[in-house]
Design a protein around this motif. Structure first.
Motif, PDB file in Angstrom:
ATOM      1  N   VAL A 164       3.062   8.017   6.190  1.00  0.00           N
ATOM      2  CA  VAL A 164       2.386   8.909   7.133  1.00  0.00           C
ATOM      3  C   VAL A 164       0.927   9.130   6.727  1.00  0.00           C
ATOM      4  CG1 VAL A 164       2.334  11.275   8.019  1.00  0.00           C
ATOM      5  CG2 VAL A 164       4.494  10.031   7.901  1.00  0.00           C
ATOM      6  N   ILE A 165       0.692   9.352   5.443  1.00  0.00           N
ATOM      7  CA  ILE A 165      -0.677   9.540   4.956  1.00  0.00           C
ATOM      8  C   ILE A 165      -1.529   8.323   5.273  1.00  0.00           C
ATOM      9  CG2 ILE A 165      -2.079   9.672   2.841  1.00  0.00           C
ATOM     10  CD1 ILE A 165       0.165  11.511   1.709  1.00  0.00           C
ATOM     11  N   LEU A 166      -1.005   7.137   4.997  1.00  0.00           N
ATOM     12  CA  LEU A 166      -1.766   5.914   5.238  1.00  0.00           C
ATOM     13  C   LEU A 166      -1.971   5.652   6.730  1.00  0.00           C
ATOM     14  CD1 LEU A 166      -0.213   3.686   2.458  1.00  0.00           C
ATOM     15  CD2 LEU A 166      -2.529   4.648   2.519  1.00  0.00           C
ATOM     16  N   GLU A 167      -0.987   5.952   7.552  1.00  0.00           N
ATOM     17  CA  GLU A 167      -1.154   5.783   9.006  1.00  0.00           C
ATOM     18  C   GLU A 167      -2.245   6.714   9.537  1.00  0.00           C
ATOM     19  OE1 GLU A 167       2.644   6.377  10.850  1.00  0.00           O
ATOM     20  OE2 GLU A 167       3.337   4.354  10.375  1.00  0.00           O
ATOM     21  N   GLU A 168      -2.215   7.972   9.110  1.00  0.00           N
ATOM     22  CA  GLU A 168      -3.219   8.921   9.569  1.00  0.00           C
ATOM     23  C   GLU A 168      -4.612   8.526   9.089  1.00  0.00           C
ATOM     24  OE1 GLU A 168      -1.812  12.719   8.251  1.00  0.00           O
ATOM     25  OE2 GLU A 168      -0.312  12.839   9.849  1.00  0.00           O
ATOM     26  N   SER A 169      -4.705   8.064   7.861  1.00  0.00           N
ATOM     27  CA  SER A 169      -5.981   7.621   7.329  1.00  0.00           C
ATOM     28  C   SER A 169      -6.520   6.427   8.106  1.00  0.00           C
ATOM     29  CB  SER A 169      -5.829   7.260   5.850  1.00  0.00           C
ATOM     30  OG  SER A 169      -7.037   6.775   5.334  1.00  0.00           O
ATOM     31  N   GLN A 170      -5.644   5.484   8.395  1.00  0.00           N
ATOM     32  CA  GLN A 170      -6.045   4.301   9.149  1.00  0.00           C
ATOM     33  C   GLN A 170      -6.501   4.694  10.557  1.00  0.00           C
ATOM     34  OE1 GLN A 170      -2.980   1.324   9.184  1.00  0.00           O
ATOM     35  NE2 GLN A 170      -4.211  -0.149  10.298  1.00  0.00           N
ATOM     36  N   GLU A 171      -5.804   5.616  11.178  1.00  0.00           N
ATOM     37  CA  GLU A 171      -6.171   6.083  12.520  1.00  0.00           C
ATOM     38  C   GLU A 171      -7.552   6.736  12.501  1.00  0.00           C
ATOM     39  OE1 GLU A 171      -5.467   6.470  16.613  1.00  0.00           O
ATOM     40  OE2 GLU A 171      -4.358   5.353  15.094  1.00  0.00           O
TER      41      GLU A 171
ATOM     42  N   ASP B  53       0.829  -1.202   0.000  1.00  0.00           N
ATOM     43  CA  ASP B  53       0.000   0.000   0.000  1.00  0.00           C
ATOM     44  C   ASP B  53       0.865   1.255   0.000  1.00  0.00           C
ATOM     45  OD1 ASP B  53      -2.293  -1.548   0.027  1.00  0.00           O
ATOM     46  OD2 ASP B  53      -2.529  -1.433   2.202  1.00  0.00           O
ATOM     47  N   VAL B  54       1.946   1.232   0.787  1.00  0.00           N
ATOM     48  CA  VAL B  54       2.862   2.366   0.830  1.00  0.00           C
ATOM     49  C   VAL B  54       3.490   2.567  -0.542  1.00  0.00           C
ATOM     50  CG1 VAL B  54       5.017   3.250   1.805  1.00  0.00           C
ATOM     51  CG2 VAL B  54       3.332   2.156   3.306  1.00  0.00           C
ATOM     52  N   ASP B  55       3.943   1.489  -1.155  1.00  0.00           N
ATOM     53  CA  ASP B  55       4.566   1.597  -2.483  1.00  0.00           C
ATOM     54  C   ASP B  55       3.590   2.182  -3.501  1.00  0.00           C
ATOM     55  OD1 ASP B  55       6.888   0.497  -1.451  1.00  0.00           O
ATOM     56  OD2 ASP B  55       6.472  -1.526  -2.210  1.00  0.00           O
ATOM     57  N   GLU B  56       2.340   1.737  -3.447  1.00  0.00           N
ATOM     58  CA  GLU B  56       1.339   2.238  -4.387  1.00  0.00           C
ATOM     59  C   GLU B  56       1.056   3.716  -4.139  1.00  0.00           C
ATOM     60  OE1 GLU B  56      -3.326   1.498  -5.531  1.00  0.00           O
ATOM     61  OE2 GLU B  56      -2.161  -0.188  -4.759  1.00  0.00           O
ATOM     62  N   ARG B  57       0.916   4.098  -2.873  1.00  0.00           N
ATOM     63  CA  ARG B  57       0.608   5.505  -2.541  1.00  0.00           C
ATOM     64  C   ARG B  57       1.810   6.419  -2.777  1.00  0.00           C
ATOM     65  NH1 ARG B  57      -0.029   9.902  -2.587  1.00  0.00           N
ATOM     66  NH2 ARG B  57      -1.346  11.261  -1.351  1.00  0.00           N
TER      67      ARG B  57
ATOM     68  N   GLN C 299       8.122   7.751  -0.119  1.00  0.00           N
ATOM     69  CA  GLN C 299       7.802   6.571   0.692  1.00  0.00           C
ATOM     70  C   GLN C 299       7.358   6.979   2.098  1.00  0.00           C
ATOM     71  OE1 GLN C 299       8.020   3.006   0.225  1.00  0.00           O
ATOM     72  NE2 GLN C 299       7.921   3.539  -1.936  1.00  0.00           N
ATOM     73  N   GLU C 300       8.094   7.877   2.721  1.00  0.00           N
ATOM     74  CA  GLU C 300       7.748   8.336   4.066  1.00  0.00           C
ATOM     75  C   GLU C 300       6.440   9.114   4.046  1.00  0.00           C
ATOM     76  OE1 GLU C 300       7.990   9.004   8.209  1.00  0.00           O
ATOM     77  OE2 GLU C 300       8.812   7.492   6.872  1.00  0.00           O
ATOM     78  N   GLN C 301       6.270   9.939   3.040  1.00  0.00           N
ATOM     79  CA  GLN C 301       5.025  10.692   2.894  1.00  0.00           C
ATOM     80  C   GLN C 301       3.841   9.731   2.778  1.00  0.00           C
ATOM     81  OE1 GLN C 301       5.157  13.673  -0.179  1.00  0.00           O
ATOM     82  NE2 GLN C 301       2.961  13.563  -0.511  1.00  0.00           N
ATOM     83  N   ALA C 302       3.979   8.710   1.972  1.00  0.00           N
ATOM     84  CA  ALA C 302       2.919   7.720   1.796  1.00  0.00           C
ATOM     85  C   ALA C 302       2.628   6.992   3.098  1.00  0.00           C
ATOM     86  CB  ALA C 302       3.306   6.725   0.708  1.00  0.00           C
TER      87      ALA C 302
END
Length: 68
Positions: free
Chosen positions: A34-41, A9-13, A29-32
């Protein structure tokens, strides 16, 4: 906090959107991640994160949609 996002998911984002390409990213990669972690939260704890999100209106302030 929940588990970190799946690497696939990180690679795709990490593929930047046109708006992101326009301004660039030092670390997609780091941006992706963080975005995915915040979205999941926000998904897992909507009541706890609603005040932090500019995209989650307060349910008391949402006006009903007009049928016009």
């Amino acid at each position: 906090m929940s588990q970190p996002p799946d690497q696939d998911d990180v690679d795709e984002r990490a593929h930047l959107l046109p708006e992101e390409l326009a301004v660039g990213s030092d670390d997609p990669q780091e941006q992706a991640r963080v975005i995915l972690e915040e979205s999941q939260e926000r998904t897992e704890h909507p009541e706890e994160t609603r005040a932090d999100s500019t995209q989650s209106p307060d349910p008391d302030e949402v006006s009903p949609r007009s049928s016009e």
